[in-house]
Design an enzyme around this catalytic site. Structure first.
Site, PDB file in Angstrom:
ATOM      1  N   CYS A   1       0.865  -1.187   0.000  1.00 34.92           N
ATOM      2  CA  CYS A   1       0.000   0.000   0.000  1.00 34.92           C
ATOM      3  C   CYS A   1       0.898   1.231   0.000  1.00 34.92           C
ATOM      4  CB  CYS A   1      -0.991  -0.024   1.156  1.00 34.92           C
ATOM      5  SG  CYS A   1      -0.244   0.026   2.800  1.00 34.92           S
TER       6      CYS A   1
ATOM      7  N   ASN B   1       2.168   1.433   4.470  1.00 36.56           N
ATOM      8  CA  ASN B   1       2.437   0.150   5.162  1.00 36.56           C
ATOM      9  C   ASN B   1       2.076   0.222   6.653  1.00 36.56           C
ATOM     10  OD1 ASN B   1       5.314  -2.039   5.791  1.00 36.56           O
ATOM     11  ND2 ASN B   1       3.225  -2.611   5.314  1.00 36.56           N
TER      12      ASN B   1
ATOM     13  N   CYS C   1      -1.642   0.816   7.395  1.00 31.72           N
ATOM     14  CA  CYS C   1      -3.092   0.571   7.481  1.00 31.72           C
ATOM     15  C   CYS C   1      -3.501  -0.674   6.708  1.00 31.72           C
ATOM     16  CB  CYS C   1      -3.886   1.777   6.973  1.00 31.72           C
ATOM     17  SG  CYS C   1      -3.569   3.311   7.872  1.00 31.72           S
ATOM     18  N   ARG C   2      -3.536  -0.585   5.382  1.00 34.81           N
ATOM     19  CA  ARG C   2      -4.089  -1.679   4.575  1.00 34.81           C
ATOM     20  C   ARG C   2      -3.174  -2.888   4.464  1.00 34.81           C
ATOM     21  NH1 ARG C   2      -5.129   2.124  -0.416  1.00 34.81           N
ATOM     22  NH2 ARG C   2      -3.268   3.029   0.547  1.00 34.81           N
ATOM     23  N   SER C   3      -1.929  -2.673   4.061  1.00 29.89           N
ATOM     24  CA  SER C   3      -1.086  -3.850   3.766  1.00 29.89           C
ATOM     25  C   SER C   3      -0.708  -4.686   4.994  1.00 29.89           C
ATOM     26  CB  SER C   3       0.143  -3.462   2.933  1.00 29.89           C
ATOM     27  OG  SER C   3       0.972  -2.561   3.597  1.00 29.89           O
TER      28      SER C   3
ATOM     29  N   ASP D   1      -8.248   3.788   0.833  1.00 31.85           N
ATOM     30  CA  ASP D   1      -7.287   4.240   1.846  1.00 31.85           C
ATOM     31  C   ASP D   1      -8.060   4.770   3.060  1.00 31.85           C
ATOM     32  OD1 ASP D   1      -5.378   5.488   3.352  1.00 31.85           O
ATOM     33  OD2 ASP D   1      -4.483   6.603   1.690  1.00 31.85           O
TER      34      ASP D   1
HETATM   35  P1  4NP Z   1      -1.884   2.803   4.035  1.00 30.42           P
HETATM   36  O1  4NP Z   1      -2.528   4.157   4.584  1.00 30.42           O
HETATM   37  O2  4NP Z   1      -1.296   3.135   2.691  1.00 30.42           O
HETATM   38  O3  4NP Z   1      -3.047   1.869   3.942  1.00 30.42           O
HETATM   39  O4  4NP Z   1      -0.845   2.388   5.044  1.00 30.42           O
HETATM   40  C1  4NP Z   1      -1.838   5.369   4.635  1.00 30.42           C
HETATM   41  C2  4NP Z   1      -0.926   5.609   5.653  1.00 30.42           C
HETATM   42  C3  4NP Z   1      -0.295   6.821   5.722  1.00 30.42           C
HETATM   43  C4  4NP Z   1      -0.546   7.792   4.755  1.00 30.42           C
HETATM   44  C5  4NP Z   1      -1.445   7.529   3.744  1.00 30.42           C
HETATM   45  C6  4NP Z   1      -2.085   6.324   3.676  1.00 30.42           C
HETATM   46  N1  4NP Z   1       0.101   9.054   4.837  1.00 30.42           N
HETATM   47  O5  4NP Z   1      -0.243   9.933   4.023  1.00 30.42           O
HETATM   48  O6  4NP Z   1       0.974   9.257   5.689  1.00 30.42           O
END
Ligand code: 4NP
Length: 154
Positions: free
Chosen positions: A3, A6, A8-10, A119
């Site tokens: 993702c 790294n 939240c989703r992955s 997201d």
């Molecule tokens: P992820 O979510 O890609 O599912 O881990 C996010 C985590 C952090 C950010 C964006 C999405 N960020 O902008 O810091």
């Protein structure tokens, strides 16, 4: 499982698929990373940990890391959580990388809608629960495909 951050989703995708593979007795190594490096070294987002916990999974020991050139060689599959992640993964592929094994996760799992795992970072806990359900559904559906791959490979 790839993702953006790294956190939240992955990390959820990694552990949910790992559990599903274990239930079906399919040996595989599953890992996750992000295309970005803002959260490298950090534990998963508190809300991701909470949703995992409420489904009996502990993800608190995971630490975020960024996608590396070695990842393209090391894994039979690279699954992107959304289209932007997919494009970044393809763009950064080292010269000579086979890109046929890089897929949009939901697409490979034959989930038509949504195409992307949304997201949830700027969302609320309900968004994290929705992400969890989607990843669980996709992990369930992907099992026969990964089983066939393993059978052909051995
Ligand atoms: P992820 O979510 O890609 O599912 O881990 C996010 C985590 C952090 C950010 C964006 C999405 N960020 O902008 O810091």
């Amino acid at each position: 499982m790839v993702c953006l951050g790294n956190i939240c989703r992955s990390p959820l995708a990694e552990t949910i698929l790992q559990r599903e593979l274990a239930v079906h007795g399919i040996p595989a190594t599953v890992d996750s990373c992000g295309t970005g490096n803002w959260h490298s070294g950090e534990a998963p987002d508190r809300r991701a940990m909470q949703v995992a916990q409420s489904n009996g999974i502990d993800i608190s020991m995971l630490r975020a890391r960024q996608l590396t050139a070695e990842d393209y060689q090391r894994f039979d599959f690279i699954f992107a959580m959304d289209r932007a992640n997919y494009n970044d993964i393809i763009e950064r592929a080292p010269i000579g990388t086979r890109t046929e094994h890089i897929h949009l996760f939901l697409d490979y799992a034959k989930i038509v809608s949504p195409r992307d795992v949304p997201d949830p970072y700027y969302g609320n806990i309900a968004d994290f629960h929705r992400v969890y359900q989607l990843l669980e559904d996709a992990s369930h559906r992907i099992i026969p495909l990964l089983r066939d791959y393993g059978a052909e490979g051995s």
